[in-house]
Scaffold this motif. Structure first.
Motif, PDB file in Angstrom:
ATOM      1  N   ALA A 238      -1.835  -6.008 -45.506  1.00 64.50           N
ATOM      2  CA  ALA A 238      -2.587  -6.033 -44.320  1.00 64.50           C
ATOM      3  C   ALA A 238      -4.027  -6.178 -45.503  1.00 64.50           C
ATOM      4  O   ALA A 238      -4.455  -6.163 -46.224  1.00 64.50           O
ATOM      5  CB  ALA A 238      -2.444  -4.815 -43.787  1.00 64.50           C
ATOM      6  N   PRO A 239      -4.474  -7.053 -44.396  1.00 63.22           N
ATOM      7  CA  PRO A 239      -6.298  -7.118 -44.789  1.00 63.22           C
ATOM      8  C   PRO A 239      -6.971  -6.301 -45.541  1.00 63.22           C
ATOM      9  O   PRO A 239      -6.745  -4.605 -45.132  1.00 63.22           O
ATOM     10  CB  PRO A 239      -6.560  -7.714 -43.823  1.00 63.22           C
ATOM     11  N   LEU A 240      -6.940  -6.031 -46.988  1.00 63.25           N
ATOM     12  CA  LEU A 240      -7.960  -5.066 -47.661  1.00 63.25           C
ATOM     13  C   LEU A 240      -9.099  -4.940 -46.952  1.00 63.25           C
ATOM     14  O   LEU A 240     -10.097  -3.406 -47.157  1.00 63.25           O
ATOM     15  CB  LEU A 240      -7.589  -4.840 -48.938  1.00 63.25           C
ATOM     16  N   ARG A 241     -10.261  -5.934 -47.006  1.00 58.61           N
ATOM     17  CA  ARG A 241     -11.427  -5.827 -46.600  1.00 58.61           C
ATOM     18  C   ARG A 241     -11.736  -6.347 -45.486  1.00 58.61           C
ATOM     19  O   ARG A 241     -12.448  -7.036 -44.120  1.00 58.61           O
ATOM     20  CB  ARG A 241     -12.517  -6.789 -47.315  1.00 58.61           C
ATOM     21  N   VAL A 242     -11.416  -4.336 -44.842  1.00 56.24           N
ATOM     22  CA  VAL A 242     -11.605  -4.345 -43.090  1.00 56.24           C
ATOM     23  C   VAL A 242     -11.963  -2.665 -42.993  1.00 56.24           C
ATOM     24  O   VAL A 242     -12.751  -1.957 -43.804  1.00 56.24           O
ATOM     25  CB  VAL A 242      -9.974  -3.996 -41.821  1.00 56.24           C
ATOM     26  N   PRO A 243     -12.927  -2.699 -41.421  1.00 56.02           N
ATOM     27  CA  PRO A 243     -13.622  -1.406 -41.911  1.00 56.02           C
ATOM     28  C   PRO A 243     -12.489  -0.309 -42.222  1.00 56.02           C
ATOM     29  O   PRO A 243     -11.153  -0.185 -41.220  1.00 56.02           O
ATOM     30  CB  PRO A 243     -13.528  -1.028 -40.074  1.00 56.02           C
ATOM     31  N   ILE A 244     -13.250   0.892 -43.049  1.00 50.65           N
ATOM     32  CA  ILE A 244     -12.326   2.009 -43.240  1.00 50.65           C
ATOM     33  C   ILE A 244     -13.157   2.954 -42.447  1.00 50.65           C
ATOM     34  O   ILE A 244     -13.703   3.541 -42.446  1.00 50.65           O
ATOM     35  CB  ILE A 244     -11.642   1.988 -44.466  1.00 50.65           C
ATOM     36  N   ASP A 245     -12.092   2.775 -41.152  1.00 51.28           N
ATOM     37  CA  ASP A 245     -12.770   4.222 -40.287  1.00 51.28           C
ATOM     38  C   ASP A 245     -11.945   5.246 -40.260  1.00 51.28           C
ATOM     39  O   ASP A 245     -10.405   5.178 -40.516  1.00 51.28           O
ATOM     40  CB  ASP A 245     -13.602   4.152 -39.120  1.00 51.28           C
ATOM     41  N   GLU A 246     -12.150   6.525 -39.081  1.00 47.58           N
ATOM     42  CA  GLU A 246     -11.635   6.851 -38.662  1.00 47.58           C
ATOM     43  C   GLU A 246      -9.806   6.091 -37.502  1.00 47.58           C
ATOM     44  O   GLU A 246      -8.714   6.949 -37.780  1.00 47.58           O
ATOM     45  CB  GLU A 246     -11.367   8.367 -37.396  1.00 47.58           C
ATOM     46  N   THR A 247     -10.195   5.246 -37.750  1.00 49.40           N
ATOM     47  CA  THR A 247      -8.677   4.038 -36.398  1.00 49.40           C
ATOM     48  C   THR A 247      -7.360   3.506 -37.512  1.00 49.40           C
ATOM     49  O   THR A 247      -7.051   3.196 -37.320  1.00 49.40           O
ATOM     50  CB  THR A 247      -9.374   3.166 -36.067  1.00 49.40           C
ATOM     51  N   ILE A 248      -7.804   3.537 -38.909  1.00 48.50           N
ATOM     52  CA  ILE A 248      -7.277   3.102 -39.860  1.00 48.50           C
ATOM     53  C   ILE A 248      -6.148   2.885 -39.890  1.00 48.50           C
ATOM     54  O   ILE A 248      -4.921   2.610 -40.508  1.00 48.50           O
ATOM     55  CB  ILE A 248      -7.915   2.845 -41.497  1.00 48.50           C
ATOM     56  N   HIS A 249      -5.779   4.447 -39.740  1.00 50.92           N
ATOM     57  CA  HIS A 249      -4.476   4.939 -39.815  1.00 50.92           C
ATOM     58  C   HIS A 249      -3.875   4.402 -38.424  1.00 50.92           C
ATOM     59  O   HIS A 249      -2.911   4.018 -38.826  1.00 50.92           O
ATOM     60  CB  HIS A 249      -4.874   6.112 -39.688  1.00 50.92           C
ATOM     61  N   ASP A 250      -4.405   4.030 -37.763  1.00 53.12           N
ATOM     62  CA  ASP A 250      -4.087   3.869 -35.895  1.00 53.12           C
ATOM     63  C   ASP A 250      -3.492   2.121 -36.597  1.00 53.12           C
ATOM     64  O   ASP A 250      -2.383   1.655 -35.917  1.00 53.12           O
ATOM     65  CB  ASP A 250      -4.554   3.749 -34.698  1.00 53.12           C
ATOM     66  N   THR A 251      -4.227   1.416 -37.615  1.00 57.70           N
ATOM     67  CA  THR A 251      -4.337   0.313 -37.252  1.00 57.70           C
ATOM     68  C   THR A 251      -3.205  -0.565 -37.976  1.00 57.70           C
ATOM     69  O   THR A 251      -2.443  -1.259 -38.026  1.00 57.70           O
ATOM     70  CB  THR A 251      -5.336  -0.227 -38.004  1.00 57.70           C
ATOM     71  N   HIS A 252      -2.245   1.062 -39.100  1.00 57.37           N
ATOM     72  CA  HIS A 252      -1.651   0.601 -40.516  1.00 57.37           C
ATOM     73  C   HIS A 252      -0.368   0.346 -39.038  1.00 57.37           C
ATOM     74  O   HIS A 252       0.495  -0.308 -39.731  1.00 57.37           O
ATOM     75  CB  HIS A 252      -1.492   1.649 -40.829  1.00 57.37           C
ATOM     76  N   ARG A 253      -0.305   1.076 -38.041  1.00 60.99           N
ATOM     77  CA  ARG A 253       1.448   1.265 -37.133  1.00 60.99           C
ATOM     78  C   ARG A 253       1.136  -0.564 -37.097  1.00 60.99           C
ATOM     79  O   ARG A 253       3.002  -0.618 -36.876  1.00 60.99           O
ATOM     80  CB  ARG A 253       1.022   2.239 -36.239  1.00 60.99           C
ATOM     81  N   GLU A 254       0.472  -0.808 -36.780  1.00 63.18           N
ATOM     82  CA  GLU A 254       1.204  -2.603 -36.303  1.00 63.18           C
ATOM     83  C   GLU A 254       2.057  -3.244 -37.070  1.00 63.18           C
ATOM     84  O   GLU A 254       2.729  -4.414 -37.489  1.00 63.18           O
ATOM     85  CB  GLU A 254       0.228  -3.465 -35.961  1.00 63.18           C
ATOM     86  N   TYR A 255       1.341  -2.309 -39.276  1.00 64.98           N
ATOM     87  CA  TYR A 255       2.164  -3.290 -39.615  1.00 64.98           C
ATOM     88  C   TYR A 255       3.515  -2.471 -40.267  1.00 64.98           C
ATOM     89  O   TYR A 255       4.599  -3.170 -41.088  1.00 64.98           O
ATOM     90  CB  TYR A 255       1.349  -3.679 -40.963  1.00 64.98           C
ATOM     91  N   PHE A 256       3.891  -1.257 -40.053  1.00 61.14           N
ATOM     92  CA  PHE A 256       4.765  -0.594 -40.132  1.00 61.14           C
ATOM     93  C   PHE A 256       6.523  -1.018 -39.798  1.00 61.14           C
ATOM     94  O   PHE A 256       6.287  -1.469 -38.135  1.00 61.14           O
ATOM     95  CB  PHE A 256       4.610   0.904 -40.349  1.00 61.14           C
ATOM     96  N   ARG A 257       7.408  -1.088 -40.052  1.00 63.32           N
ATOM     97  CA  ARG A 257       8.828  -0.869 -39.906  1.00 63.32           C
ATOM     98  C   ARG A 257       9.450   0.268 -40.300  1.00 63.32           C
ATOM     99  O   ARG A 257       8.956   0.874 -41.101  1.00 63.32           O
ATOM    100  CB  ARG A 257       9.271  -2.591 -39.474  1.00 63.32           C
ATOM    101  N   ARG A 258      10.959   0.430 -39.351  1.00 63.99           N
ATOM    102  CA  ARG A 258      12.096   1.407 -39.788  1.00 63.99           C
ATOM    103  C   ARG A 258      12.597   0.692 -40.788  1.00 63.99           C
ATOM    104  O   ARG A 258      12.489  -0.783 -40.954  1.00 63.99           O
ATOM    105  CB  ARG A 258      12.698   1.458 -39.030  1.00 63.99           C
ATOM    106  N   VAL A 259      13.275   1.535 -42.245  1.00 65.71           N
ATOM    107  CA  VAL A 259      13.855   0.442 -43.384  1.00 65.71           C
ATOM    108  C   VAL A 259      14.397  -0.394 -42.963  1.00 65.71           C
ATOM    109  O   VAL A 259      15.549  -0.688 -42.431  1.00 65.71           O
ATOM    110  CB  VAL A 259      14.027   1.622 -43.601  1.00 65.71           C
ATOM    111  N   GLY A 260      15.173  -1.194 -43.534  1.00 66.14           N
ATOM    112  CA  GLY A 260      15.405  -2.705 -43.411  1.00 66.14           C
ATOM    113  C   GLY A 260      15.099  -4.140 -42.382  1.00 66.14           C
ATOM    114  O   GLY A 260      16.046  -4.628 -42.285  1.00 66.14           O
ATOM    115  N   ALA A 261      14.155  -2.860 -41.477  1.00 68.53           N
ATOM    116  CA  ALA A 261      13.196  -4.473 -40.819  1.00 68.53           C
ATOM    117  C   ALA A 261      12.562  -4.996 -40.986  1.00 68.53           C
ATOM    118  O   ALA A 261      11.373  -5.443 -40.091  1.00 68.53           O
ATOM    119  CB  ALA A 261      13.690  -3.273 -38.937  1.00 68.53           C
TER     120      ALA A 261
END
Length: 312
Positions: A238-261
């Motif tokens: 994921a891009p590292l140079r992004v706003p880091i605020d209270e929404t950053i953990h929600d932003t992470h979710r679009e990149y996560f997948r279950r193991v093997g996917a």
């Protein structure tokens, strides 16, 4: 080298999607927890069992330590409930302390000891702590994740680690994307600054991948520090140079997948875990998915079937 058949665990953030509860948002899940904590825990424990999960990591609300006290009465009563279901508490995420250099170290130690005491009474043995988040790259003044900054993080980690160890619980630092402990260089430096007698490692494969690292390569250098690990996949960095605020953990979710996917090389990861004898527990995790039973079951089955040649 251990060849024990692994138990499968889950971090409870996996169950925090409003769709799973038929509710409009996460605030409504918290409101349900405040009003009827029994309902929260019944559904989580029943769903975990349906996915073949036997070990739990408690995190922040709505299914946190406070809700355990309200639903069951305390740590010992919670342990009895888990025992009756053939389950166990393995770990709990620690969010009560402060990483502020000016924070009262005595207060941090007292808080960590009390939290560790609860973990131990509930049957667990690991306190997972996440070092502070970075600030946004163009913030003024800038916060550099340099030696001096991480030396303070290490000092506070030592306070927490010492206090938890007095209660029979090991402190492990979690590799959170966009935090001060997320890149390969961060992990190497903070591991060098902390005493392995008091501070261990909780690598999160998904967060390491989001931060541009290859989880097996990074963790291999600190294999003796691993006491628990979070297994989840990611689409890639994921891009590292992004706003880091209270929404950053929600932003992470679009990149996560279950193991093997996702993009992670699970065969090299499985081999590493086997090499270091860390095959007793695979703690699965996804951040707030709509159908956690299906996703966690698929992750577990992928490990059991596809990784069988490298991970017992």
């Amino acid at each position: 080298m251990s060849t024990t058949r692994p138990k499968f665990g889950v971090d409870l953030i996996t169950f925090y999607n409003p769709s799973f509860w038929g509710l409009p948002d996460e605030a409504a899940i918290q409101e349900l927890s405040d009003r009827d904590p029994d309902a929260i825990w019944r559904k989580i424990l029943d769903s975990a069992a349906a996915a073949g999960i036997t070990s739990l990591e408690v995190t922040f609300g709505p299914a946190n330590v406070d809700s355990i006290r309200r639903a069951f009465g305390g740590a010992k009563e919670f342990k009895k409930e888990l025992d009756g279901r053939g389950m166990e508490l393995k770990s709990a995420f620690y969010l009560e302390g402060s990483w502020d250099p000016a924070a009262d170290r005595g207060a941090i130690a007292d808080s960590a000891a009390a939290y560790a005491r609860f973990i131990k009474e509930a049957g667990g043995d690991v306190l997972v702590a996440s070092p502070p988040m970075r600030t946004t790259w163009n913030a003024q003044p800038p916060q550099f994740n340099d030696f001096d900054f991480l030396k303070n993080v290490a000092d506070i980690a030592h306070v927490v680690g010492h206090a938890s160890l007095q209660e029979g619980v090991t402190t492990a630092l979690h590799t959170e994307a966009h935090s001060s402990f997320c890149t390969a260089r961060d992990v190497d430096l903070l591991m060098a600054l902390t005493d392995p007698l008091f501070v261990s490692l909780c690598p999160d494969t998904g967060h390491l991948a989001l931060s541009g690292g290859e989880p097996t390569h990074i963790v291999s250098r600190h294999r003796e520090r691993v006491v628990i690990s979070h297994w989840k996949d990611a689409t890639g960095p994921a891009p590292l140079r992004v706003p880091i605020d209270e929404t950053i953990h929600d932003t992470h979710r679009e990149y996560f997948r279950r193991v093997g996917a996702g993009s992670i090389d699970w065969f090299s990861w499985g081999r590493l875990m086997r090499e270091i004898g860390f095959t007793e527990l695979a703690l699965l995790e996804l951040d707030a998915v709509a159908d956690p039973v299906t996703e966690i079951t698929a992750a577990r089955e992928f490990i059991e079937r596809s990784l069988a040649p490298v991970f017992p």
